[in-house]
Structure formats: C-alpha cells, structure tokens
Enzyme design. Sequence first.
Site, PDB file in Angstrom:
ATOM      1  CG  HIS A  79       7.568   3.408   0.313  1.00 47.26           C
ATOM      2  ND1 HIS A  79       7.331   2.890  -0.923  1.00 47.26           N
ATOM      3  CD2 HIS A  79       6.878   2.623   1.180  1.00 47.26           C
ATOM      4  CE1 HIS A  79       6.545   1.835  -0.825  1.00 47.26           C
ATOM      5  NE2 HIS A  79       6.262   1.647   0.436  1.00 47.26           N
ATOM      6  CD  GLU A  94      -0.314  -4.565  -0.044  1.00 45.46           C
ATOM      7  OE1 GLU A  94       0.290  -3.510   0.149  1.00 45.46           O
ATOM      8  OE2 GLU A  94       0.265  -5.665  -0.155  1.00 45.46           O
ATOM      9  CG  ASN A 104      -0.424   3.294   1.457  1.00 45.91           C
ATOM     10  OD1 ASN A 104      -1.339   4.012   1.844  1.00 45.91           O
ATOM     11  ND2 ASN A 104       0.599   2.955   2.228  1.00 45.91           N
ATOM     12  CG  ASP A 105       0.803  -1.137  -2.920  1.00 46.07           C
ATOM     13  OD1 ASP A 105       1.216  -0.440  -3.864  1.00 46.07           O
ATOM     14  OD2 ASP A 105       1.551  -1.586  -2.041  1.00 46.07           O
ATOM     15  CB  CYS A 142      -1.824  -1.594   7.992  1.00 44.38           C
ATOM     16  SG  CYS A 142      -1.500  -2.556   6.513  1.00 44.38           S
TER      17      CYS A 142
HETATM   18  C1  PEP Z   1      -0.198  -0.330   1.566  1.00 35.25           C
HETATM   19  O1  PEP Z   1       0.029  -0.614   0.381  1.00 35.25           O
HETATM   20  O2  PEP Z   1      -1.189   0.319   1.943  1.00 35.25           O
HETATM   21  C2  PEP Z   1       0.752  -0.751   2.602  1.00 35.25           C
HETATM   22  C3  PEP Z   1       0.484  -0.577   3.876  1.00 35.25           C
HETATM   23  O3  PEP Z   1       1.940  -1.278   2.172  1.00 35.25           O
HETATM   24  P1  PEP Z   1       3.166  -0.358   1.658  1.00 35.25           P
HETATM   25  O4  PEP Z   1       2.776   1.078   1.835  1.00 35.25           O
HETATM   26  O5  PEP Z   1       4.356  -0.724   2.457  1.00 35.25           O
HETATM   27  O6  PEP Z   1       3.274  -0.762   0.225  1.00 35.25           O
HETATM   28 MG    MG Z   2       1.558  -2.035  -0.062  1.00 33.96          MG
END
Ligand code: PEP
Ligand code: MG
Length: 569
Positions: A204, A430, A453-454, A501
């Site tokens: 993050h 995810e 990301n996840d 996203c």
């Molecule tokens: C992701 O996991 O790609 C996502 C957009 O959620 P976050 O990064 O907030 O976990």
């Molecule tokens: Mg995520």
Amino acid sequence: MTATSSLSSQSASRPDPGTVLQGVPVVAGVAYAPVIRPGRLPEVDVSGLPEVAEGDRAAEGERFTAAAATVAGRLRDRAAHATGAASEVLAATATLAQDRGWLGAAEKRIKEGAPAARAVNGAIDQFVEMFTKLGGLMAERVTDLRDIRDRVIAELNGLPEPGVPLPDSPSVLCAEDLAPADTAGLDPAVIVALATTLGGPTSHTAIIARQLGIPCVVAVHGLDDVPAGTTVLVDGTLGTVTVTPDESAAQDAVAEAARVAAAAADWSGPGATADGHQVAVLANVQDGAAARAARETPAEGVGLFRTELCFLNTDAEPTVDEQAQIYGEVLEAFAGRKVVIRTLDAGSDKPLKFAGHPDEANPALGVRGIRIAENNPGLLHHQLDAIAAAAEKSGEQPWVMAPMIATAQEAESFAAQARSRGLTPGVMIEVPAAALLAERILEHVDFLSIGTNDLAQYTMAADRMSAELATLTDPWQPAVLALVAMTVRAGAAVGKPVGVCGEAAADPLLACVLTGLGVTSLSAAAAAVQGVGAKLAQVTLQQCREAADAVLGTASAAEARAAALAVLG
Ligand code: PEP
Ligand code: MG
C-alpha cells in the site's frame, strides 16, 4: 547524551560511482537528485545529563516549550499538505504534541531541575504507562507519544527530525521502508523520487507513491549502502537506482523521460487503441479530495474507490450519515460518470480499529475483506445503506463491489444485499478460487473487477509486502495473467464487463496486454491515467492481442515483459 542520525552515518561499503542497483519498478519516470534519508531516532542517555541550575530553569522551560511548538507546527504543516487518512493522522499527532497533560508533566520536571530532554523522556514515559494501563484506543496512541518524544528530543538537540525530512531542494527519498502516512504527506515538488530497500510492488505504500506521481522503485538491493547526499538517478520504468551516474547521461535520461511524459500529457481520452477499440481508463481513489484531483485528469470515472482508506485512523464505526457524506463527495466529483465503490477491505495490512479483527497468525489469509461481514454483518449493512443514501441524494447510480470474494455463494449473498438497496453489484477477483469459478460468480453479479495485487499474492503464494518475493508478486507473472484471461473469457461469454483495478492497470505496457486479453476497463492511480491512455492510443487491438498471446506462453515475469515489449515497442 549521545545521539545519532542517519544523515551523519556513512556506510563502509559505499557503492562505486556508476553502480546500478536493481529493484522492482513501481511508478514510471526518471529523476536525478541527491539522496535524503529519514532521520533515525535520537539515542538518548538521559541519566547522564546534569541537573539544571535553579537560575537556568526558566530558560530551559522556554527551550522545551519552543521545541514542542516547533514539532507540532511542522506536523500541522504536513497535515495541511496531505489529504485523506494521512492528513488526519498527522493532524491528530500534532494535537497530541501540544496536549497540556504531558507538556505540564514535562514542565514540572524542568522546574524541579531536570534538563529538558530528560523531562520529555520522563513525562512521556509517565503517559505511556498511563495510556497502556487504560488500554483500548488510548493504548494505541502510545506509538504517537513515542514519536512525539523522539521529535522533540531531536529538536532540543538540533538534530534532523526523525521520520521523513522536509528538504529545501529536489531530493530522492531513500529509506528501508516508509509508512503510508509518511509517504502520503510528502510534497512531490521537493521529493522527486522514492526508493526503498523493502516493500513489494503492490504494497500500500507503493500505491500511495503512485498517487503522488513520482518515480518509485522498491526492493532495491544494496540501497542501504548509499549514504545521504549521494546523487542518484532513479529510473521508475526500469526499476534501477544508479549511484553517482555520469552527469550528462543522467540529464539526458531525465530529458527523455520528460519528453515521454509530455507526450502522455497531451492525451485527453477517452481510452481507445489506435484503431478505435474502446477500453475505459478509470481512476483509483480513496476519498473526495483524491476524486476531485482525479477529475482533473482524463479519467472517465472511478474504477475503484478504496473506502477502507477513509477510516484507517477512525476509532469507532462511522455513522451511516457520516459515511454517506464521504461517499457522496466522490459521486459528486464524478457526477454522471461511472463510479465503483468497494466495500471495506479491512484487515491484513489495512486493519480498521472498529472492525474487531481477531488476533491472527497470518492475517493476509485471515478475516479480511468481505470475511469481516461474517461476524459483523452490521458493518456491511450500514455501509451499503450509506452508499444507497449517497446515491439517492446525488441522483447517481454507483456500482458496488465486494473485496476478497472466494466463493459463488459469497457473491450471491453480497449481490442480494446490494440489489435490495437498488445498487448494481459486482465482486473483485483477487482469490484464484474466484477466477477459476468466475463463470458461476457471474450468475449472481453484473460485473467483475480483477485485483491483480492480491491475485498475484494468492496465486504465487508470496506476500505482497515482501521485498524478497517481489519477482513472484510481479503482475507480469504468466500464471497471474492466465487467471486474468480465464476471468475475462467468463465475462465475455455472458456479455458482462470485466475490468482490472490492481496496479497492473497502471503499467502502460501491461495495460495494453490486458486490453489484448479482453478486459473492458483499466483503473489506475490518477497519476498513471495519462501514461496508460497515451500508450494504448499508440497500438492497435491486434498488437495488444499478439502481445497477450506471447505473454501467456512465457516462463517468467521478465520473459513476459520482454515478449510484450517486442510486440508493442
Ligand atoms: C488488488 O488487490 O489488486 C486491489 C486493487 O485491492 P488492494 O490493492 O486494495 O488490496
Ligand atoms: Mg486487494
């Protein structure tokens, strides 16, 4: 008293001029400037400090008052320059720095003869003990108290402030890692690039760095050996930090990056390939301020509103009205446009004080995202009520999506709750299980949004926060892209939109590959929107498809990147 600061500590193994340190690219762009590093905590041997003579105690008290006021003032300034959660965190710490309770306790000690640094130490210790005994929310402020102690003691001793310094001239901030609040409070006019030893590409902290729009490289091997003051060239596209580079080559690289950025700045949307295949380019936001800033870019809407980031520092669950007000700000900023609001993705590295997280050995695999609603259904109900209220008040029709969905049953339950409030439901993909059964999930929801990301973290069984595993959590991993392809096929089969996203959508080259795979929208930090849109406008859909095919046939993230580059340039 002994005190140290990293600004004065020099490493024995300083890299030779021209050494190229390799890291993981996070935010594209090139910057060339001297390194600054966060100041370390002052080491204080307070017991060795002599008593203050009676006649000097009033002056010592004034010195203390001035130091505490300076620290509070700096924190307030930084709060004013930050937005959202970061601003709240900094403002709350500034208020605590001027709290009469601990200030009075320190003044009393000074009047009794204690030198200011010892008085600060003693007074803060007293309050730390008191707050700890009180427990709960008070105990959580102990870290803030200690932070204030370190800042005031540094100020009393004329040392650089611990934490992120505020330089007067353009600088590259290098650190082991940075707290999200510190990163968000930075001024991109003076901090021209970030490089960290730790941190993954989708941590993050990296996400917030992207929002600042400055080049950023994480997981840089050997960065700790580069002392403050060394001039470096940070290349956020290649993921490199060059130590004391040749000056004219560095200036050329900066000029070339500026030329590419200027070309991107001319892009004004909407998202489409050179031959007119439309892909919506949207923005990721975390509050009304970020949404208003994103509205200044060609972003066509909001593809991900991370609502949990509004409440990182909130002690009690915000009321429905309070929430509706916050969500309404984002809807208002993008009136008449698509806005996708994600319900709270609390837990793991984004715990919320009011979510009642259990103590878990492995929180990334624990009760996070939609799973918090299992034991605390009220949280989700209230949030959906608030989103519905904001929708009604603004006359907008936001989409809502749930994070961390793992089963079709979870999707079904979420969709029913959203629909009963007149909201359009979708879910995030995810978890590999959700990608594998996207088809069944789509029986219940109207859209999917892939959180790469996840998805990378869970597909590769590699912690997204780990620097050592950054190559595995790279969204270019062919296995991750294979799951994206599978999800997109499921959406196409029933004619429902599938967007991305995660941070993958912010990488212009990867955005083209995702387009080739068939995603219908790309949502990225506002700072990345133009770069993505401009790159997409330079390539054809056929090229994107060829790149996607090539990438799926590779054996590593690096090979995948090279394969895409060969097709897309
Ligand atoms: C992701 O996991 O790609 C996502 C957009 O959620 P976050 O990064 O907030 O976990
Ligand atoms: Mg995520």
